[in-house]
Motif scaffolding. Sequence first.
Motif, PDB file in Angstrom:
ATOM      1  N   SER A   1       0.142 -22.359 -31.606  1.00 30.65           N
ATOM      2  CA  SER A   1       1.300 -22.102 -32.468  1.00 30.65           C
ATOM      3  C   SER A   1       1.359 -23.082 -33.629  1.00 30.65           C
ATOM      4  O   SER A   1       1.857 -22.737 -34.705  1.00 30.65           O
ATOM      5  N   ALA A   2       0.837 -24.283 -33.441  1.00 33.65           N
ATOM      6  CA  ALA A   2       0.850 -25.244 -34.543  1.00 33.65           C
ATOM      7  C   ALA A   2       0.051 -24.681 -35.714  1.00 33.65           C
ATOM      8  O   ALA A   2       0.485 -24.719 -36.867  1.00 33.65           O
TER       9      ALA A   2
ATOM     10  N   SER B   1     -11.890 -18.046 -36.899  1.00 34.22           N
ATOM     11  CA  SER B   1     -12.933 -18.023 -35.888  1.00 34.22           C
ATOM     12  C   SER B   1     -13.666 -19.350 -35.871  1.00 34.22           C
ATOM     13  O   SER B   1     -14.033 -19.876 -36.921  1.00 34.22           O
ATOM     14  N   LEU B   2     -13.859 -19.852 -34.678  1.00 37.72           N
ATOM     15  CA  LEU B   2     -14.635 -21.077 -34.509  1.00 37.72           C
ATOM     16  C   LEU B   2     -16.012 -20.669 -34.007  1.00 37.72           C
ATOM     17  O   LEU B   2     -16.124 -19.853 -33.095  1.00 37.72           O
ATOM     18  N   TYR B   3     -17.042 -21.226 -34.588  1.00 29.85           N
ATOM     19  CA  TYR B   3     -18.398 -20.900 -34.163  1.00 29.85           C
ATOM     20  C   TYR B   3     -19.056 -22.152 -33.604  1.00 29.85           C
ATOM     21  O   TYR B   3     -18.878 -23.248 -34.147  1.00 29.85           O
ATOM     22  N   GLY B   4     -19.803 -21.981 -32.541  1.00 31.31           N
ATOM     23  CA  GLY B   4     -20.463 -23.129 -31.940  1.00 31.31           C
ATOM     24  C   GLY B   4     -21.072 -22.753 -30.602  1.00 31.31           C
ATOM     25  O   GLY B   4     -21.401 -21.587 -30.372  1.00 31.31           O
TER      26      GLY B   4
ATOM     27  N   SER C   1      -5.146 -30.598 -43.205  1.00 29.49           N
ATOM     28  CA  SER C   1      -5.753 -31.449 -42.178  1.00 29.49           C
ATOM     29  C   SER C   1      -5.140 -31.200 -40.804  1.00 29.49           C
ATOM     30  O   SER C   1      -5.805 -31.361 -39.788  1.00 29.49           O
ATOM     31  N   ALA C   2      -3.898 -30.771 -40.785  1.00 28.73           N
ATOM     32  CA  ALA C   2      -3.281 -30.491 -39.485  1.00 28.73           C
ATOM     33  C   ALA C   2      -4.043 -29.374 -38.782  1.00 28.73           C
ATOM     34  O   ALA C   2      -4.371 -29.463 -37.594  1.00 28.73           O
TER      35      ALA C   2
ATOM     36  N   ARG D   1      -6.246 -29.554 -35.243  1.00 30.62           N
ATOM     37  CA  ARG D   1      -5.977 -28.676 -34.096  1.00 30.62           C
ATOM     38  C   ARG D   1      -7.241 -27.948 -33.673  1.00 30.62           C
ATOM     39  O   ARG D   1      -7.509 -27.775 -32.492  1.00 30.62           O
ATOM     40  N   GLN D   2      -8.003 -27.508 -34.644  1.00 26.82           N
ATOM     41  CA  GLN D   2      -9.235 -26.787 -34.332  1.00 26.82           C
ATOM     42  C   GLN D   2     -10.173 -27.668 -33.517  1.00 26.82           C
ATOM     43  O   GLN D   2     -10.721 -27.253 -32.492  1.00 26.82           O
TER      44      GLN D   2
END
Lengths: 165, 165
Positions: free
Chosen positions: A104-105, A127-130, B104-105, B109-110
């Motif tokens: 939610s942040a 989307s985060l890739y890794g 940056s927040a 979080r990511q």
Amino acid sequence: MEIPQQLRDSGLKATLPRLKILELFQHSNVRHLSAEDVYRLLLKENLDVGLATIYRVLMQFAEAKILLRRQFEGDRAVFEINATEHHDHMVCVECDKVEEFFDSAIEERQTLLAKQHGFKLRDHSLSLYGLCKDCVARDHAQSSASRLQQPHLAARMMSKLPKHK
Amino acid sequence: MEIPQQLRDSGLKATLPRLKILELFQHSNVRHLSAEDVYRLLLKENLDVGLATIYRVLMQFAEAKILLRRQFEGDRAVFEINATEHHDHMVCVECDKVEEFFDSAIEERQTLLAKQHGFKLRDHSLSLYGLCKDCVARDHAQSSASRLQQPHLAARMMSKLPKHK
DNA sequence: CTCCGTGCAAAGAGTTTGCAAACAT
DNA sequence: ATGTTTGCAAACTCTTTGCACGGAG
């Protein structure tokens, strides 16, 4: 809700391909499927559907908000059922597994930033890739056990299906 | 840095197409260009380049980290010069304008979320889709002035170029 | 002079569309 | 019965590749 009813509500007739495709998304343990994934899974069940039909049905379902279309890096689109809360994705670049998350942040920051830019937010995609946990572990095991000649230790849930592209 | 030097450092010869393409990205007031955008802009300068060459050069530049490849919703990839800090994008679904932002927040979080999932983060992409300030204003003006028959009041920076797709 | 780079045309991947036959209601 | 939906094949879009010529170093 009954599946045929869900279809009729969208102005779609309850045909076999549509029922089967919807069923797939509701019961498969893989939530994110591409048109080709669906195609192969249906062929496995001896369902004689054309790929074009699948594209059409997926498109109709997406318009009806029954499915959500996602476009991760690369060219192929994947679909998932639109039954859960909004969420974003972590995509493993090695085994293609997709994990979902919600924060939610981050959501709030996005809304705020859009507002600051005078931007009327309609949609967003994060989307985060890794490497997923499993692949990190596997890769680590391999580099320790060194010369096992790339065992390709499993992991892809869509097993046999050749990793297209 | 001198442009030809930048190319040589990447093991690329300083040819006319490459110089022109790099120049485009450095001096155009539109930061995000697709292969076709580049193609048309070069043709306008009476440069006789093939589209295939542009794709090849863009790919080489992306590998050399001179450009960054971005894949927004839809099929076409766009490139931007890799000279500024990391940032994410707001894409206007009406005029295709791209604005950049950094928060940056969200970044923190990511990183945190990836860690919590045992995910080894390698890359990420966040794009907000909606109406940019200008399009909101224009749409609003239109609905007030009602029957002006869709003036299509400007806005697309790539002016004449037909909105492909 | 020697490769690297280019333009052209053709191939590729993913997706969409036109059409006649098959189906749901 | 009748308007929808389907499968097939062909079209389309964006991108990549093979090849012989041309230009950079």
